[in-house]
Design an enzyme around this catalytic site. Structure first.
Site, PDB file in Angstrom:
ATOM      1  N   GLU A 251      -0.672  11.936  12.036  1.00 18.47           N
ATOM      2  CA  GLU A 251      -1.614  10.936  12.551  1.00 18.47           C
ATOM      3  C   GLU A 251      -0.980  10.078  13.647  1.00 18.47           C
ATOM      4  O   GLU A 251      -1.101   8.851  13.648  1.00 18.47           O
ATOM      5  CB  GLU A 251      -2.128  10.052  11.410  1.00 18.47           C
ATOM      6  CG  GLU A 251      -2.941  10.831  10.402  1.00 18.47           C
ATOM      7  CD  GLU A 251      -3.628   9.974   9.338  1.00 18.47           C
ATOM      8  OE1 GLU A 251      -3.406   8.756   9.309  1.00 18.47           O
ATOM      9  OE2 GLU A 251      -4.395  10.548   8.542  1.00 18.47           O
TER      10      GLU A 251
ATOM     11  N   GLU B 245      -3.884  17.092   5.147  1.00 22.47           N
ATOM     12  CA  GLU B 245      -3.938  15.985   4.186  1.00 22.47           C
ATOM     13  C   GLU B 245      -5.388  15.832   3.745  1.00 22.47           C
ATOM     14  O   GLU B 245      -6.294  15.966   4.570  1.00 22.47           O
ATOM     15  CB  GLU B 245      -3.433  14.707   4.861  1.00 22.47           C
ATOM     16  CG  GLU B 245      -3.218  13.558   3.912  1.00 22.47           C
ATOM     17  CD  GLU B 245      -2.591  12.365   4.625  1.00 22.47           C
ATOM     18  OE1 GLU B 245      -1.615  12.520   5.381  1.00 22.47           O
ATOM     19  OE2 GLU B 245      -3.107  11.257   4.431  1.00 22.47           O
TER      20      GLU B 245
HETATM   21  C1  GAL Z   1      -3.473   8.847   5.850  1.00 22.24           C
HETATM   22  C2  GAL Z   1      -1.983   8.813   6.127  1.00 22.24           C
HETATM   23  C3  GAL Z   1      -1.169   8.678   4.868  1.00 22.24           C
HETATM   24  C4  GAL Z   1      -1.760   7.618   3.995  1.00 22.24           C
HETATM   25  C5  GAL Z   1      -3.181   7.972   3.669  1.00 22.24           C
HETATM   26  C6  GAL Z   1      -3.866   7.010   2.729  1.00 22.24           C
HETATM   27  O1  GAL Z   1      -4.217   8.441   6.922  1.00 22.24           O
HETATM   28  O2  GAL Z   1      -1.576   9.972   6.790  1.00 22.24           O
HETATM   29  O3  GAL Z   1       0.153   8.372   5.199  1.00 22.24           O
HETATM   30  O4  GAL Z   1      -1.699   6.411   4.678  1.00 22.24           O
HETATM   31  O5  GAL Z   1      -3.905   7.983   4.869  1.00 22.24           O
HETATM   32  O6  GAL Z   1      -5.207   7.339   2.568  1.00 22.24           O
END
Ligand code: GAL
Length: 818
Positions: free
Chosen positions: A398, A505
């Protein structure tokens, strides 16, 4: 636990100069949380400093405090500047023609400056990189002293808990002047037309000849080669897979005038894998999903300090859930994680950075990126490229370079987080035919990776799903990786024709173990929108799969997309375990995350069993919640199951009906992944029975617990030197008291110590670790039960007696090597 570890000791014929010896340098360091330039000096008086072994994390020993500059996102634990000193002996004569000495740190968080005998040998800002210094010019025969200054005072510099100090192993390596360079063997193992092809590249310091021997896991020699660049072919290799993680070993011998002067061993493994744009992921001819989780590096109450047992426990629990892949989010992991993934059969996405030039927190790595990224990324790939478990590299998570808005450099933490989660408008995306600065940077980073390894694809965790994301637009991303945005998956084939796809993710559901928000068929979004605050006096989330952040989804929602979309290669759920820091949706006193499928103490939350029922063939019948409510309450009972057609629920012997998992929305309490009943609480017992073809498969009974009576201790996990003991508050018949919050003290007797305690509560302000007070006394470790349970972690041979004000004590005796 560890003493001398030699890859090879003195060889016949070598009288004066020894071949490679690699010695772990963890024991007997001296530590002080203070700062003075004089602390680097050889004769600095360190006699009053604290003795400890590394890996060590000083932050985990501190108090949670709202004013700590790491903030709740960083776990509200302290930072600061600390010094470590170590006196060590060298018996050989160091010189360019004699023995060479190298000091290697697997990880120091962060900004470490290393001095040997008073002279500075190097500075390394990135807290997750492994680095080595040639200390030959600075050491002498006899006593030497190494001093390490660790500066984690500029905070915040992380979006999660980083830990502070020398938190991974330290190694001292002695070599002959002619030797394999640091990470100097590249064993590129591929499967070509059914045969194993191993291309071996060796980089030498000095001039010598090279011979490689390839051995299978039984030590049988299966091939040999000579020269700096060579190839070994294995006709029928035993392939590396998740079920059968077969590995091979390359033994590289370096000779000078016929004598062996170095032996260097490398683990490798053959596997045939690909990511297909239409059919997803393939390994050795089998098409299956990457059932992955993202993990941060901390070990709950043990902090960031590497503990192999805690790591093995983590991976064992995840594997038992059905996990087959780990994403090292968002930084280079400990080498031991990769070793374990190699031998346990877990696929790895190895990730480098959470930010590039554009920072996400005030003092993060972005300030070092320009000067250090090439070194850090190269070192990551050089260090890790031989691991058979790694099947892809991620060059970033991100990163704000996905967009072109320039103000990111001047954002506060809050603003940056908002931007992270909010996405951007069209104007910040790449234009047609444009190769922006951001796209060029993406290409540059991909080029660094490919310089050292061309055998694996490159991905990046992207939360901008548009094909005009500057990273995607660069053309350098081999696997399109979305963070979240499961609604956009249907557009992937047209937006990214001919590119494979994964969820780098996913999910980010919010759960507190033991807390159930009803009605369970309502989905709670917290916060409702990314720009709104969320408050609830309980500081808890819901253990039904019915709560998530605005950018995320329930577990079932994303899994349904992954399961039914052939071109989705798999997902990496955020996260396997809870971790310290990032307590979304709350602020302080919440100080650890709610995202995990397993809480910070290591107790699975209920949804763990949903995945187990989907991802494994183990028989699963998991009924929840508990059966201790107020008579007359309407309670939603959920059940995850597999290997069966239906489940019947009984309350005090009375059937509440038979239910089946269904994709139809007719019954709001049943989905394709669970069944549920809304029943009236009546003390007694609730029973679930699963059946296949009319025959009982599994049965589970939960009884209403009576008054808390005693503490039951049981071994949750026993490692090689650490034991994890679960304490449960139970009634006199042994039923868990699900509301118990008793303060439990752990009295340790033996030759080891209590390393920490935890209960999985995100808001507990009790210290994780007990450390001696100023007068040298060691307070008794304690922890409140949280929904009836807590955990104590200990070493040594001994016993632990768990006591509380009103309960009968529990005792457990154990033997663990120190
Ligand atoms: C994502 C990020 C993670 C964590 C997660 C929480 O955007 O890559 O590191 O912050 O959100 O939802």
């Amino acid at each position: 636990m560890r003493t001398l570890f030699c890859l090879v000791c003195a060889f016949c014929g070598l009288t004066t100069i020894q071949a490679r010896q690699r010695q772990i340098l963890d024991a007997d360091w001296l530590f002080l949380l203070a700062d003075s330039v004089q602390m680097s000096e050889v004769d600095y008086d360190d006699s009053a400093w604290r003795h400890l072994n590394v890996p060590h994390d000083w932050a985990i020993e501190g108090d949670f405090y709202v004013g700590n500059p790491s903030g709740a996102s960083g776990g509200a634990l302290p930072g600061g500047i600390g010094w470590y000193r170590k006196h060590f002996q060298i018996s050989a004569d160091p010189s360019p023609k004699g023995s060479r000495f190298f000091l290697e740190f697997d990880g120091v968080y962060m900004n470490s400056t290393v001095y040997v005998n008073g002279q500075e040998v190097g500075f390394r800002p990135y807290g997750y990189s492994t680095f080595e210094y040639d200390i030959t010019p600075y050491v002498h025969q006899g006593e030497n002293v190494v001093a390490v200054r660790v500066d984690n005072s500029d905070q915040p510099n992380s979006r999660w808990y980083s830990g502070c100090g020398i938190y991974r192993h330290v190694w001292l390596t002695q070599t002959h002047p002619v030797h394999v360079k640091h990470w100097g063997v590249y064993a590129d193992a591929r499967v070509v037309k059914g045969k194993g092809r191993l291309d071996i590249g060796v980089s030498l310091d000095g001039a010598g000849t090279v011979e490689n021997t390839l051995m299978d896991s039984n030590g049988r020699v299966v091939g040999r080669s000579r020269g700096l660049r060579s190839t070994i072919t294995v006709t029928k290799p035993l392939l590396w897979s998740c079920d059968a993680p077969n590995t091979y070993k390359v033994r590289t011998e370096v000779k000078v005038r016929g004598k062996v002067v170095d032996i260097y061993e490398t683990t490798t493994g053959f596997r045939d894998f690909r990511f297909d744009p239409r059919t997803g992921f393939w390994l050795n001819g089998k098409n299956f999903k990457l059932n992955g989780v993202c993990e941060h590096h901390d070990f709950g109450c043990l902090g960031a300090a590497l503990n192999e047992d805690a790591l093995h426990r983590k991976l064992t629990k995840l594997k038992a859930m059905g996990v087959n892949a780990i994403r090292c989010s968002h930084n280079p992991p400990a080498p031991e994680l990769l070793n374990m993934c190699d031998t346990m059969g877990l696929i790895v996405m190895d990730e480098s950075f959470d930010m590039w030039r554009r920072k996400k927190t005030q003092n993060d790595y972005a300030r070092f990126f320009d000067e250090w990224h090439e070194r850090d990324l190269s070192d990551l790939v050089m260090r890790d490229r031989n691991h058979p478990s790694i099947l892809m590299w991620s060059i970033g998570n991100e990163v704000l370079e996905q967009w072109s808005s320039a103000e990111a450099d001047t954002l506060t933490l809050e603003q940056a987080n908002l931007i992270l989660n909010a996405g951007h408008d069209e104007s910040t995306l790449a234009k047609d035919n444009e190769l922006s600065v951001q796209s060029l940077l993406t290409q540059h980073l991909a080029e660094i990776v490919k310089r050292y390894d061309t055998s694996r694809p490159i991905t990046a965790g992207c939360n901008e799903p548009s094909p005009n994301n500057h990273l995607f637009k660069s053309g350098a991303i081999d696997i399109i990786g979305f963070n979240y945005h499961h609604q956009w998956v249907k557009d992937v084939p047209q937006d990214f024709p001919d590119k494979p796809f994964i969820f780098s993710e996913s999910v980010s559901a919010l759960q507190t173990r033991g807390n159930y928000m009803m009605p369970s068929d309502s989905v709670y979004v917290a916060p409702k929108e990314w720009w709104l605050p969320y408050t609830d006096p309980s500081y808890m989330c819901s253990a039904y799969d019915n709560m998530h952040a605005s950018w995320s989804s329930t577990h079932e929602e994303t899994w349904d997309v992954v399961k039914h979309t052939p071109y989705v290669g798999g997902q990496f759920i955020w996260t396997g375990f809870d971790y310290i820091g990032e307590p979304t949706p709350y602020g302080f006193p919440a100080r650890s995350s709610y995202f995990g499928l397993i809480d910070l103490a290591g107790f699975p939350k209920d949804t763990y069993y949903m995945y187990q029922s989907e991802w494994t063939t183990k028989p699963v019948l998991h009924l929840f919640p508990h059966w201790n409510w107020v008579p007359g309450d309407e309670i939603d009972m959920w059940c995850y199951y597999n290997n069966a057609d239906e489940v019947e629920l009984f309350v005090n012997g009375k059937s509440q009906g038979v239910k089946r998992k269904t994709a139809s929305k007719d019954d709001p309490l049943c989905t394709a992944y669970h069944v549920g009943w809304r029943v009236t609480f009546d003390p007694g017992e609730v029973k679930a029975v699963s059946r296949k073809d009319g025959k009982v498969v599994c049965e589970q009974i939960i009884k209403t617990a009576g008054a808390p009576d005693h503490i039951r201790l049981s071994v949750d996990y026993q490692g090689q030197s650490t034991i994890f003991i679960m304490a449960e508050v139970v009634d006199r018949d042994g039923n868990l008291c699900p509301w118990a919050e008793d303060q439990i003290c752990f009295i340790y007797e033996g030759d080891g110590e209590v390393l920490g305690t935890d209960n999985g509560s995100q808001t507990s302000m009790e210290r994780f670790r007990v450390v001696p007070s100023v007068d040298g006394r060691l307070p008794t470790p304690h922890r409140k039960a949280f929904f009836g349970k807590c955990m104590v972690v200990a070493t040594g041979n001994g016993s632990i007696t768990a006591k509380s004000a009103t309960l009968q004590p529990g005792v457990v005796t154990f033997t663990v090597e120190k």
